[in-house]
Enzyme design. Sequence first.
Site, mmCIF file in Angstrom:
data_model
loop_
_atom_site.group_PDB
_atom_site.id
_atom_site.type_symbol
_atom_site.label_atom_id
_atom_site.label_comp_id
_atom_site.label_asym_id
_atom_site.label_seq_id
_atom_site.Cartn_x
_atom_site.Cartn_y
_atom_site.Cartn_z
ATOM 1 N N HIS A 1 -67.161 -11.447 54.857
ATOM 2 C CA HIS A 1 -67.579 -10.311 54.210
ATOM 3 C C HIS A 1 -66.625 -9.067 54.801
ATOM 4 C CE1 HIS A 1 -70.431 -10.397 57.322
ATOM 5 N NE2 HIS A 1 -70.611 -9.178 57.407
ATOM 6 N N LYS B 1 -61.971 -5.537 57.834
ATOM 7 C CA LYS B 1 -61.926 -4.524 58.967
ATOM 8 C C LYS B 1 -60.845 -4.731 60.016
ATOM 9 C CE LYS B 1 -66.928 -3.676 59.330
ATOM 10 N NZ LYS B 1 -68.235 -3.885 60.089
ATOM 11 N N HIS C 1 -61.964 -0.821 54.030
ATOM 12 C CA HIS C 1 -62.097 -2.500 54.336
ATOM 13 C C HIS C 1 -62.431 -3.458 53.417
ATOM 14 C CE1 HIS C 1 -66.569 -2.021 54.873
ATOM 15 N NE2 HIS C 1 -66.582 -3.185 55.045
ATOM 16 N N HIS D 1 -69.628 -6.385 48.446
ATOM 17 C CA HIS D 1 -71.005 -6.457 49.296
ATOM 18 C C HIS D 1 -71.362 -4.896 49.873
ATOM 19 C CE1 HIS D 1 -68.157 -6.032 52.825
ATOM 20 N NE2 HIS D 1 -69.205 -5.714 53.569
ATOM 21 N N HIS D 2 -70.655 -3.842 49.246
ATOM 22 C CA HIS D 2 -71.027 -2.553 49.796
ATOM 23 C C HIS D 2 -71.230 -1.690 48.456
ATOM 24 C CE1 HIS D 2 -70.686 -2.428 54.025
ATOM 25 N NE2 HIS D 2 -69.530 -2.760 53.985
#
Length: 516
Positions: free
Chosen positions: A375, A379, A404, A430-431
């Site tokens: 996930h 980064k 990211h 996922h954000h």
Amino acid sequence: MTDLVFAEELPDPTLDDSGNKALEPWVVMIVDDDVAVHQVTQLVMADFEFSGRRLHFLDAYSGAEARELLKTRKDIALILLDVVMESEHAGLDLARYIREELENHHVRIVLRTGQPGQAPEEHVIKTYDINDYKEKTELTKRKLITVFYAALRSYRDIMIIEQSRQALRRSIDAITRIYDSQNLRRFASGVLEQVTHLLGIDARALCASRVSAYAASHIEGRLKVLAATAEYSRLLVDDEIGNLPPEVKTALDRALIDQVGYFDSHHFVGYYRSSTDNETLLYMAFSDPVDAQARELLEIFCANVAITYETLLLREEIQDTQRSTVYIIGEAVERRSKETGAHVRRVGELSALLAETSGMRSADVEFMRQASPLHDVGKIGIPDRVLNKPGKLDPEEWEIMKTHARIGFELLSKSDKRILQLGAIIAHEHHERWDGTGYPRGLIGEQINIAGRIVALADVLDALVSQRCYKEPWDLDAALAYVNEQAGLQFDPGLVKQLMDNLDAVRAIYVRYPDT
């Protein structure tokens, strides 16, 4: 003077004349109201044997008594049936009951009558599903033996066909579930039984394999049972076969030492060595002699099970390697951001738990377990000054950090592999937040892929309880309380409920994968 026979001198009824374990006898039921008929029949047939099996008689003296016995016995091969008993047509009524109500079409029924005028042969044969019609006066010892041979041979062949059909059904059913080595065992056992039945032989059999370190180092040098008929089925539960009967173990050891199989009229030991040095053995013991054609079919079976088993083990090793690689990549990203511990593994397990409770198929649950550790792979594109800043990010740094999600998506979406495609969706979404205030696209509610919603919850929960460069870890109960407060805002409320309904499983994950 009469000699005394002590208990230890009595013959063992479970052994044959050679001292070997006797095969189960043929079960024959005599249904007749004349006690003498029972006695004479059993006396005349006392030494009868067919296909290595003796006879076991059941006695019923009326149609009603026979019905009660038939309700509990499914193994009767032959019924010698009188017509006139408690009524003039009691035997005929019983024959109809057997075929129509019990739906037993396997047992062979031979009608015996002392009053042929009560049940004319042509009418009975035409109307009732019986297999032979005899007048009691014509049943001499020679003719009775002929009746038994014909009836038992017919029953044996019918049962071979029925057992082959059932074994084939089990094999076809198992084919759909062959995704690991344990399910291959069920498949191979079904096929092994089918082979013995198609050959028309009564056999006890097992197939075992010794796998090299190349394919599976965790079972190097040990025999494992891959397939077995009913007599050896308990061995499928065990990893090793040290509790084999001595004669079987001796036979397998001989084949392993000589690296060759051998064959005689009552035994077959097949030896197969694959191109990667895995060894597979097939042991069979037969009640009747078998020919070279049967041996050829058995050798083909042994070779194909070995190849299939080796292929599946190799596939499992590739899957294990793929899973380990994903964890290594995820952990490498975490370490770069100065974050240690088992974060990616816990996110994987939490995601799998939520996927399962959401009703996903088992294969999709496993995909979630493998893809969710990716996930935060994006980064790797974030500068260290932003990624490892101990304090709060300023607006410019925050905008950099948010990229990211896009970077991870672009990296993973280049692959056409399913796990990486799913990882790309997770990295990208996922954000996102349930209320639409998330990033990078501001998706709302079910616009967010279920995989993104699951990992959003799993990631935040575990991030809260983990040590970070910018915060101390939270207590698990405090983190769960925060998640509950954010149901319908940051997180899918349905997923939050599933999480709260499975807190024992959640806590078990933290026990199994603690930070180190």
